[in-house]
Design an enzyme around this catalytic site. Structure first.
Site, PDB file in Angstrom:
ATOM      1  CE1 TYR A  26      -3.434   2.824   0.776  1.00 46.02           C
ATOM      2  CE2 TYR A  26      -1.975   3.371   2.600  1.00 46.02           C
ATOM      3  CZ  TYR A  26      -3.038   3.692   1.782  1.00 46.02           C
ATOM      4  OH  TYR A  26      -3.689   4.876   1.954  1.00 46.02           O
ATOM      5  CD  GLU A  84       8.205   1.055  12.757  1.00 46.28           C
ATOM      6  OE1 GLU A  84       8.645   1.108  11.589  1.00 46.28           O
ATOM      7  OE2 GLU A  84       8.564   1.850  13.645  1.00 46.28           O
ATOM      8  CE1 TYR A  87      -3.000  -2.445   4.572  1.00 48.91           C
ATOM      9  CE2 TYR A  87      -3.366  -4.596   5.554  1.00 48.91           C
ATOM     10  CZ  TYR A  87      -3.393  -3.762   4.454  1.00 48.91           C
ATOM     11  OH  TYR A  87      -3.835  -4.233   3.246  1.00 48.91           O
ATOM     12  N   GLY A  96     -14.469   1.329  11.547  1.00 47.67           N
ATOM     13  CA  GLY A  96     -13.989   1.741  12.862  1.00 47.67           C
ATOM     14  C   GLY A  96     -12.852   0.911  13.418  1.00 47.67           C
ATOM     15  CG  ASN A 125      -1.921   7.638   3.766  1.00 50.41           C
ATOM     16  OD1 ASN A 125      -3.092   7.808   3.447  1.00 50.41           O
ATOM     17  ND2 ASN A 125      -1.480   6.521   4.315  1.00 50.41           N
ATOM     18  CE1 TYR A 132      -3.739   7.149  11.845  1.00 54.47           C
ATOM     19  CE2 TYR A 132      -2.116   8.193  10.459  1.00 54.47           C
ATOM     20  CZ  TYR A 132      -2.701   7.054  10.948  1.00 54.47           C
ATOM     21  OH  TYR A 132      -2.265   5.822  10.541  1.00 54.47           O
TER      22      TYR A 132
END
Length: 161
Positions: A26, A84, A87, A96, A125, A132
């Site tokens: 990705y 780290e 995904y 969610g 991204n 976020y």
């Protein structure tokens, strides 16, 4: 439909590595994956594990993960979590799960008296950055991530002080 967040179990290093490879694809970084199943198993379940992993399950199927380790803030005098990797498989996004993984890690911080949850995101991204920010994350644009690896790491290690 049910969501469950749990710790990775011994014998699931292959699952974790499969998520790592999917994430790398990705992020267009598949060429950088050097990890093996044995390396992941040792990091998660060796004599002195320093790596941790939460698995997101949807109806009993593992569909996402968060890999993290402890860092330390000298300013706060306390540990924190450095995330780290986070995904969720594309087929399960929008349910969610990513938020549930972050809530799980935030709870780990609070329960242990740790001061922060921190991670990096690729600047291209935009969907992740927006996600976020919606959770209260602050983009730390005044900091630049630094890395020394490969031959440069070998040269630095061999330098005289």
């Amino acid at each position: 439909m049910s969501l469950n967040i749990r710790r990775v179990r011994p014998g699931e290093a292959g699952l974790v590595l499969s998520f790592i490879r999917e994430l790398a694809e990705y992020e267009r970084l598949s060429h950088e994956v050097e990890a093996t199943e044995a390396m992941i198993a040792d990091a998660l379940f060796g004599d002195d594990p320093r790596l941790f992993c939460a698995i997101a399950e949807w109806d009993g199927e593992a569909v996402g993960f968060a890999v993290w380790f402890l860092n330390f803030s000298t300013f706060s005098g306390r540990h924190g979590i450095y995330l780290e990797d986070l995904y969720v498989r594309p087929s399960h996004r929008g349910r969610g799960l990513g938020k549930a993984l972050l809530v799980h890690l935030a709870s780990e911080c609070i329960d242990n008296g740790w001061s922060r949850l921190q991670w990096a995101v690729l600047d291209w991204n935009a969907p992740s950055i927006a996600f976020y920010k919606s959770l209260g994350a602050v983009m730390m644009d005044d900091w630049t991530l630094c890395r020394v690896s490969g031959p440069a790491l070998t040269r630095l290690a061999g330098s005289s002080a």
